[in-house]
Design an enzyme around this catalytic site. Structure first.
Site, PDB file in Angstrom:
ATOM      1  N   GLU A   1       1.465   1.862  -3.536  1.00  0.00           N
ATOM      2  CA  GLU A   1       0.200   2.286  -4.153  1.00  0.00           C
ATOM      3  C   GLU A   1      -0.134   3.725  -3.775  1.00  0.00           C
ATOM      4  O   GLU A   1      -0.666   4.480  -4.606  1.00  0.00           O
ATOM      5  CB  GLU A   1      -0.913   1.316  -3.741  1.00  0.00           C
TER       6      GLU A   1
ATOM      7  N   GLY B   1       0.815  -1.213   0.000  1.00  0.00           N
ATOM      8  CA  GLY B   1       0.000   0.000   0.000  1.00  0.00           C
ATOM      9  C   GLY B   1       0.849   1.263   0.000  1.00  0.00           C
ATOM     10  O   GLY B   1       0.399   2.316  -0.453  1.00  0.00           O
TER      11      GLY B   1
ATOM     12  N   GLU C   1       2.588  -8.258  -1.584  1.00  0.00           N
ATOM     13  CA  GLU C   1       1.342  -8.896  -1.133  1.00  0.00           C
ATOM     14  C   GLU C   1       1.312 -10.395  -1.430  1.00  0.00           C
ATOM     15  O   GLU C   1       0.759 -11.188  -0.684  1.00  0.00           O
ATOM     16  CB  GLU C   1       0.130  -8.214  -1.800  1.00  0.00           C
TER      17      GLU C   1
END
Ligand code: DAK
Length: 259
Positions: free
Chosen positions: A113, A110, A133
């Protein structure tokens, strides 16, 4: 602002706000509270007329090591759906002012991201970018298969997403994930310098130009060109267009007001 997990400084440079992720012991893992504070702080700054550009940073060791695994580990699919984190991320995606990431150390999951939600990225030489992930038995969920692929291409995205292994700042630069790589001592200064430069530009032009570039990521060429054209015409209704062109003609620096 009384935030704990996101520190905000609006005095750092004229027209620039600095947001610092502040969970250093957890390598700035993005838990729900941190993301909510970040969303709320950004929303306030996006509306503050004294702020023209924003810089998002972490610390030298970690920009962010991803979403908080401890918080996610016991969750089921329906829990995730009801938490609806996408709404928070979507609000960050829709910011009108430029958001510049200044990153160092771990930029994972994240965290990577979130960087892709920013408009410009300055990285320290020590930054490591990854989508790990897959190592947790899941896959990226906030753009790490979609934005990443559009940004660095299919084979490079496949490598990052399927192996889960991080890449260096140098590699990230070659793949177009970041704008520039600088020594760790100066990565934040460089991001602030870029923000200050953008803060001097005409705010309405910056806003519509950002919106138009982002449109290119999710539209076909003719739709994108039409969108660009309308924004281009609209700027001729602004006082800053008159000011910018008059300043050029009269050989003086422009004074933009955002009107
Ligand atoms: N979550 C929670 N805690 C974390 C963490 C994380 N992602 N990463 C590190 N920490 C914590 C560690 O648990 C440790 O805490 P203590 O055990 O000391 O209490 C502390 O930070 C220091 O970490 P390490 O001891 O592990 O430090 P090392 O230097 O040895 O290793 C590391 C650093 C970054 C290689 C390692 O910590 C690591 O592998 N961390 C996990 C990285 C990772 O897998 N990240 C991806 C997470 S999944 C969504 C949006 C986004 C996402 C999902 C949904 N929606 C919109 C729905 C994103 C998902 C992810 O990012």
């Amino acid at each position: 602002m009384k935030n704990e997990l996101v520190l905000v400084d609006t005095q750092i440079r004229p027209g620039v706000a600095l947001l610092r992720l502040n969970r250093p012991k957890e390598l700035n893992a993005l838990n729900l509270q941190l993301m909510a504070e970040l969303r709320d702080a950004l929303a306030i700054l996006d509306k503050d007329e004294n702020v023209r550009a924003m810089v998002l940073t972490g610390n030298e060791k970690a920009f962010a090591a991803g979403a908080d695994i401890h918080q996610m580990s016991g969750k089921g699919a329906i829990d995730m759906l009801l938490i609806d984190q996408f709404a928070t991320w979507e609000q960050i995606r829709r910011l009108k002012k430029p958001l510049i990431a200044a990153v160092s150390g771990f930029v994972l999951g994240g965290g990577n991201e979130l960087v892709m939600h920013c408009d410009l990225v300055v990285a320290s030489e020590t930054a490591r970018f990854g989508q790990p992930e897959i190592l947790l038995g899941i896959m990226p969920g906030a753009g790490g298969t979609q934005r990443l692929t559009r940004q660095i291409g299919k084979v490079n995205a496949m490598e990052m997403v399927l192996t889960g292994q991080p890449v260096s700042a140098k590699q990230a630069l070659a793949w177009g994930l970041v704008n520039r790589v600088v020594p760790v001592e100066v990565y934040l200064d460089e991001a602030l310098r870029l923000a200050s430069e953008i803060a001097l530009r005409a705010p309405l032009a910056v806003r519509l130009a950002k919106e138009s570039v982002l449109k290119a990521q999710d539209s076909n060429l003719s739709e994108g060109l039409e969108f660009e054209r309308k924004n281009f015409y609209m700027l001729f209704a602004s006082a800053d267009q008159k000011e910018g062109m008059d300043a050029f003609v009269n050989k003086r620096p422009p004074q933009f007001t955002g009107s």
